[in-house]
Design an enzyme around this catalytic site. Structure first.
Site, PDB file in Angstrom:
ATOM      1  N   ASP A   1      58.839  -8.454  57.748  1.00 16.70           N
ATOM      2  CA  ASP A   1      58.267  -7.832  56.543  1.00 16.70           C
ATOM      3  C   ASP A   1      58.184  -8.851  55.404  1.00 16.70           C
ATOM      4  O   ASP A   1      58.987  -9.776  55.333  1.00 16.70           O
ATOM      5  CB  ASP A   1      59.166  -6.644  56.152  1.00 16.70           C
ATOM      6  CG  ASP A   1      58.462  -5.708  55.190  1.00 16.70           C
ATOM      7  OD1 ASP A   1      57.244  -5.867  54.967  1.00 16.70           O
ATOM      8  OD2 ASP A   1      59.135  -4.813  54.652  1.00 16.70           O
ATOM      9  N   GLY A   2      57.210  -8.626  54.525  1.00 17.51           N
ATOM     10  CA  GLY A   2      57.136  -9.427  53.295  1.00 17.51           C
ATOM     11  C   GLY A   2      56.045 -10.481  53.273  1.00 17.51           C
ATOM     12  O   GLY A   2      55.989 -11.275  52.335  1.00 17.51           O
TER      13      GLY A   2
ATOM     14  N   HIS B   1      50.025 -13.381  56.116  1.00 14.74           N
ATOM     15  CA  HIS B   1      50.107 -13.077  57.551  1.00 14.74           C
ATOM     16  C   HIS B   1      49.945 -14.363  58.376  1.00 14.74           C
ATOM     17  O   HIS B   1      50.592 -14.545  59.396  1.00 14.74           O
ATOM     18  CB  HIS B   1      49.042 -12.058  57.953  1.00 14.74           C
ATOM     19  CG  HIS B   1      49.264 -10.701  57.344  1.00 14.74           C
ATOM     20  ND1 HIS B   1      50.496 -10.102  57.311  1.00 14.74           N
ATOM     21  CD2 HIS B   1      48.410  -9.833  56.731  1.00 14.74           C
ATOM     22  CE1 HIS B   1      50.404  -8.916  56.722  1.00 14.74           C
ATOM     23  NE2 HIS B   1      49.149  -8.735  56.353  1.00 14.74           N
TER      24      HIS B   1
ATOM     25  N   LEU C   1      63.492 -17.007  77.559  1.00 10.19           N
ATOM     26  CA  LEU C   1      63.477 -16.014  76.482  1.00 10.19           C
ATOM     27  C   LEU C   1      62.427 -14.968  76.826  1.00 10.19           C
ATOM     28  O   LEU C   1      61.308 -15.320  77.203  1.00 10.19           O
ATOM     29  CB  LEU C   1      63.093 -16.682  75.143  1.00 10.19           C
ATOM     30  CG  LEU C   1      62.759 -15.744  73.988  1.00 10.19           C
ATOM     31  CD1 LEU C   1      64.021 -15.029  73.465  1.00 10.19           C
ATOM     32  CD2 LEU C   1      62.099 -16.499  72.826  1.00 10.19           C
TER      33      LEU C   1
HETATM   34  C1  FPP Z   1      54.620  -7.056  57.069  1.00  5.61           C
HETATM   35  O1  FPP Z   1      54.298  -7.680  55.891  1.00  5.61           O
HETATM   36  C2  FPP Z   1      53.940  -7.669  58.138  1.00  5.61           C
HETATM   37  C3  FPP Z   1      53.004  -7.063  58.928  1.00  5.61           C
HETATM   38  C4  FPP Z   1      52.512  -5.708  58.787  1.00  5.61           C
HETATM   39  C5  FPP Z   1      52.424  -7.772  60.003  1.00  5.61           C
HETATM   40  C6  FPP Z   1      53.399  -8.650  60.676  1.00  5.61           C
HETATM   41  C7  FPP Z   1      52.665  -9.733  61.221  1.00  5.61           C
HETATM   42  C8  FPP Z   1      53.101 -10.999  61.285  1.00  5.61           C
HETATM   43  C9  FPP Z   1      54.397 -11.519  60.886  1.00  5.61           C
HETATM   44  C10 FPP Z   1      52.285 -11.984  61.836  1.00  5.61           C
HETATM   45  C11 FPP Z   1      52.454 -11.966  63.286  1.00  5.61           C
HETATM   46  C12 FPP Z   1      51.423 -11.123  63.747  1.00  5.61           C
HETATM   47  C13 FPP Z   1      50.729 -11.312  64.781  1.00  5.61           C
HETATM   48  C14 FPP Z   1      49.366 -10.874  64.644  1.00  5.61           C
HETATM   49  C15 FPP Z   1      51.255 -11.943  66.015  1.00  5.61           C
HETATM   50  P1  FPP Z   1      53.597  -6.779  54.806  1.00  5.61           P
HETATM   51  O2  FPP Z   1      52.141  -6.984  54.914  1.00  5.61           O
HETATM   52  O3  FPP Z   1      54.042  -5.386  54.935  1.00  5.61           O
HETATM   53  O4  FPP Z   1      54.171  -7.441  53.514  1.00  5.61           O
HETATM   54  P2  FPP Z   1      54.469  -6.702  52.138  1.00  5.61           P
HETATM   55  O5  FPP Z   1      55.499  -5.642  52.436  1.00  5.61           O
HETATM   56  O6  FPP Z   1      55.020  -7.804  51.305  1.00  5.61           O
HETATM   57  O7  FPP Z   1      53.179  -6.164  51.654  1.00  5.61           O
END
Ligand code: FPP
Length: 243
Positions: free
Chosen positions: A24-25, A41, A135
């Protein structure tokens, strides 16, 4: 990176068999830098590579990464498309190296709403790496804990299993994680204290570690801190310490 290489991570007395990460984040990481959410992302995907290496180096046997939830479809279309593209690109660019490094990729979630090309890339990556054992990396993409349990119930009914024979083991055998142990540790980044529909069944007795870092900043040091913290937990599974 050099600094990281020199750092020593002493072996821990207890290691989780299965670690889940709620990444998250990304959005906040990007906004803090005056960039668009998708840049966050992208940085998140880049970080995923480092965390997968760290998991191998630290000796975590199974890692489940929450990449796209069944609720994420409610995000703006451009962001959804961006996330799909990022997964597609990551599979194209990274799978060979992951394969060389002994990583077995698996998918947990519902594939059917994804585009044919993305489905094929996921299936090809899973097939290519299926015999690797350093893994196991489960990518939870279009995954929801409630959806998973609902799907399991449907398949139990379809299999004609009588109600009296539906035990916890039977339910577990119908989940995406049928042949895997439950989660021992769930890490969530960005300081949020929420489970967000992640592995509801498998996390029944998981320990939690909430990292203040945004996902793109979550590094091997912080991963090790989470594992250290886990090693100090007193797990009782509802029983008593000395029982
Ligand atoms: C949360 O951050 C993240 C997501 C919803 C997507 C997670 C994806 C990745 C870490 C990239 C890896 C993904 C793939 C496609 C392999 P958020 O958008 O909720 O952040 P915020 O809470 O700060 O808005």
């Amino acid at each position: 990176m050099d600094q990281e290489r020199q750092r020593h991570y002493p072996p821990l007395p207890v290691m989780p068999k299965h670690v889940g990460i709620i990444m998250d984040g990304n959005g906040r990481w990007a906004l803090q830098r005056g960039r668009r959410r998708l840049a966050g992302h992208r940085a998140g995907v880049e970080n995923l590579r480092h965390v997968l290496s760290a998991a191998v180096e630290l000796g975590v046997p199974i890692l489940t990464l929450y990449a796209f939830s069944t609720e994420n479809w409610s995000r703006p279309e451009a962001e959804i498309r961006g996330l799909m593209r990022l997964l597609s690109e990551a599979l194209e660019k990274e799978v060979d190296e992951l394969h060389r490094n002994g990583v077995q990729l698996r998918h947990v979630g519902e594939l059917s709403p994804l585009s044919d090309i993305l489905k094929e890339k996921i299936q090809a990556a899973v097939a290519l790496t299926r015999h690797n054992s350093r893994l196991i990396a489960n990518i939870a993409f279009n995954y929801g804990g409630r959806q998973e349990i609902t799907t399991a119930i449907r398949s139990i009914i379809r299999a004609g299993i009588p109600a009296a024979e539906v035990t916890e083991d039977v339910v577990a055998e119908h989940l995406y994680t049928a042949d895997m142990p439950d989660l021992d540790l769930v890490i969530r980044t960005s300081g949020e204290y929420r489970i967000s529909n992640f592995m509801l069944w498998q996390s029944a007795y998981a320990e939690y570690y909430i990292s203040p870092l945004y996902w793109p900043d979550f590094d091997k040091d912080e991963f090790y801190r989470a594992l250290q913290c886990f090693a100090q937990r007193d797990r009782r599974y509802g029983g008593l310490k000395d029982a």
